[in-house]
Design an enzyme around this catalytic site. Structure first.
Site, PDB file in Angstrom:
ATOM      1  N   LEU A 105      -1.657   4.756  -6.849  1.00 59.23           N
ATOM      2  CA  LEU A 105      -2.537   4.005  -5.953  1.00 59.23           C
ATOM      3  C   LEU A 105      -2.314   2.543  -6.301  1.00 59.23           C
ATOM      4  O   LEU A 105      -2.096   2.200  -7.472  1.00 59.23           O
ATOM      5  CB  LEU A 105      -4.006   4.377  -6.193  1.00 59.23           C
ATOM      6  CG  LEU A 105      -4.437   5.794  -5.796  1.00 59.23           C
ATOM      7  CD1 LEU A 105      -5.898   6.016  -6.125  1.00 59.23           C
ATOM      8  CD2 LEU A 105      -4.184   6.039  -4.313  1.00 59.23           C
ATOM      9  N   ASP A 106      -2.373   1.669  -5.283  1.00 61.82           N
ATOM     10  CA  ASP A 106      -2.216   0.239  -5.551  1.00 61.82           C
ATOM     11  C   ASP A 106      -3.304  -0.226  -6.519  1.00 61.82           C
ATOM     12  O   ASP A 106      -4.360   0.406  -6.625  1.00 61.82           O
ATOM     13  CB  ASP A 106      -2.346  -0.564  -4.257  1.00 61.82           C
ATOM     14  CG  ASP A 106      -1.239  -0.220  -3.269  1.00 61.82           C
ATOM     15  OD1 ASP A 106      -0.180   0.245  -3.713  1.00 61.82           O
ATOM     16  OD2 ASP A 106      -1.469  -0.437  -2.061  1.00 61.82           O
ATOM     17  N   LYS A 107      -3.057  -1.372  -7.122  1.00 62.61           N
ATOM     18  CA  LYS A 107      -4.012  -1.897  -8.101  1.00 62.61           C
ATOM     19  C   LYS A 107      -5.413  -2.048  -7.480  1.00 62.61           C
ATOM     20  O   LYS A 107      -6.426  -1.758  -8.115  1.00 62.61           O
ATOM     21  CB  LYS A 107      -3.502  -3.245  -8.622  1.00 62.61           C
ATOM     22  CG  LYS A 107      -4.276  -3.765  -9.798  1.00 62.61           C
ATOM     23  CD  LYS A 107      -3.610  -5.002 -10.371  1.00 62.61           C
ATOM     24  CE  LYS A 107      -4.447  -5.592 -11.477  1.00 62.61           C
ATOM     25  NZ  LYS A 107      -3.932  -6.867 -11.955  1.00 62.61           N
ATOM     26  N   HIS A 190       2.734   1.057  -0.407  1.00 62.22           N
ATOM     27  CA  HIS A 190       1.724   0.382   0.443  1.00 62.22           C
ATOM     28  C   HIS A 190       1.656   0.985   1.847  1.00 62.22           C
ATOM     29  O   HIS A 190       1.427   0.272   2.830  1.00 62.22           O
ATOM     30  CB  HIS A 190       2.072  -1.116   0.627  1.00 62.22           C
ATOM     31  CG  HIS A 190       1.971  -1.938  -0.617  1.00 62.22           C
ATOM     32  ND1 HIS A 190       1.142  -1.620  -1.665  1.00 62.22           N
ATOM     33  CD2 HIS A 190       2.582  -3.095  -0.966  1.00 62.22           C
ATOM     34  CE1 HIS A 190       1.263  -2.537  -2.611  1.00 62.22           C
ATOM     35  NE2 HIS A 190       2.132  -3.435  -2.225  1.00 62.22           N
ATOM     36  N   LYS A 193      -1.538   0.545   4.138  1.00 63.61           N
ATOM     37  CA  LYS A 193      -1.727  -0.888   4.443  1.00 63.61           C
ATOM     38  C   LYS A 193      -0.669  -1.377   5.431  1.00 63.61           C
ATOM     39  O   LYS A 193      -0.983  -2.125   6.365  1.00 63.61           O
ATOM     40  CB  LYS A 193      -1.634  -1.713   3.153  1.00 63.61           C
ATOM     41  CG  LYS A 193      -2.797  -1.492   2.214  1.00 63.61           C
ATOM     42  CD  LYS A 193      -2.575  -2.280   0.945  1.00 63.61           C
ATOM     43  CE  LYS A 193      -3.658  -1.984  -0.061  1.00 63.61           C
ATOM     44  NZ  LYS A 193      -3.323  -2.458  -1.397  1.00 63.61           N
TER      45      LYS A 193
END
Ligand code: URA
Length: 240
Positions: A105-107, A190, A193
């Site tokens: 998962l992204d930060k 990503h 997004k």
């Protein structure tokens, strides 16, 4: 199976730390095949002996599976020279078990992240061929529309050349800030997004709420974790 130190076996259940295992053993409260063992340094094959801790039969699992409710600000990595990683959210005894995150998962993304040391099943779940659904709750800037849903269902082509598999966009509320569930069957960098940005609706907030048949446990506060149950692990195995 290879023999392991008694404290390692006991701590692998997540119920007791190595320190507690040592203290319980010293007090004669740990038995192996019915006999009290006095040193945690003794080694046993955990799959061929019966261990009892404080009167409770120890249920040994070869692999550990954890569900973490990831907060923003942590990297999905086992180590990073600069920033905090999800490993920093686990107690010392678990960090010794060579766990790794099942995907990333992204930060700034929150929510369901699995951690395990079972490489085979983890990689199978992530394999692009398996198409395990990942569901995200998202808040976007701008009004999401039925056309956005149709574009997701058809499979978006992004400007950078990525051809996305058909995905599901379910609108939860529509306004200047819209809320939706996005279901992806792949996990490119990503991806949620990028897909929403391609529709002109940049993501303001992203949280994974489900992976395969496993929903995020709503009883887990942000930053906390629990072990998966035997049924949950079998449920994951059934997906691949
Ligand atoms: N898609 C993203 O854009 N980010 C995540 O962290 C997960 C899916």
């Amino acid at each position: 199976m290879e023999k392991q130190r008694l404290d390692k076996i006991i701590a692998s259940t997540g119920k007791w730390s190595r320190k507690e295992a040592k203290e319980l053993t010293r007090r004669g409260l740990v038995t192996v095949d019915g006999f009290a063992v006095r040193s945690v340094e003794e080694k046993f094959d955990p799959e061929s002996v019966k261990i009892s801790v404080n009167g409770e039969a120890l249920f040994y699992r070869r692999y550990t599976w954890i569900m973490l409710n990831k907060p923003a600000g942590y990297l999905s990595a086992t180590e990073d020279g600069r920033g905090k990683t999800v490993m920093d959210l686990l107690p010392q005894d678990l960090r010794r078990q060579e766990l790794f995150p099942v995907g990333r998962l992204d930060k700034d993304t929150e929510g369901l992240l699995l951690l395990t040391n079972e490489g085979g099943l983890a990689h199978a779940l992530l394999s692009p061929r398996r198409h395990v659904d990942k569901v995200y709750y998202t808040r976007t800037a701008g009004r999401l529309t039925e056309e956005d849903c149709q574009a997701f269902a058809a499979g978006l082509s992004l400007e950078d050349g990525l051809q996305c598999l058909p995905a599901k966009l379910e609108l939860l509320s529509v306004g200047e800030v819209s809320e939706a569930h996005v279901t992806l069957r792949e996990g490119k960098f990503h991806q949620a997004k990028r897909m929403l940005a391609a529709r002109g609706k940049p993501v303001l907030y992203l949280e994974r709420v489900q992976m395969g048949n496993l929903p995020l446990d709503l009883g887990l506060s942000r930053g906390s974790f629990r072990f998966l149950t035997e049924e949950e692990i079998e449920g994951l195995r059934a997906l691949v």
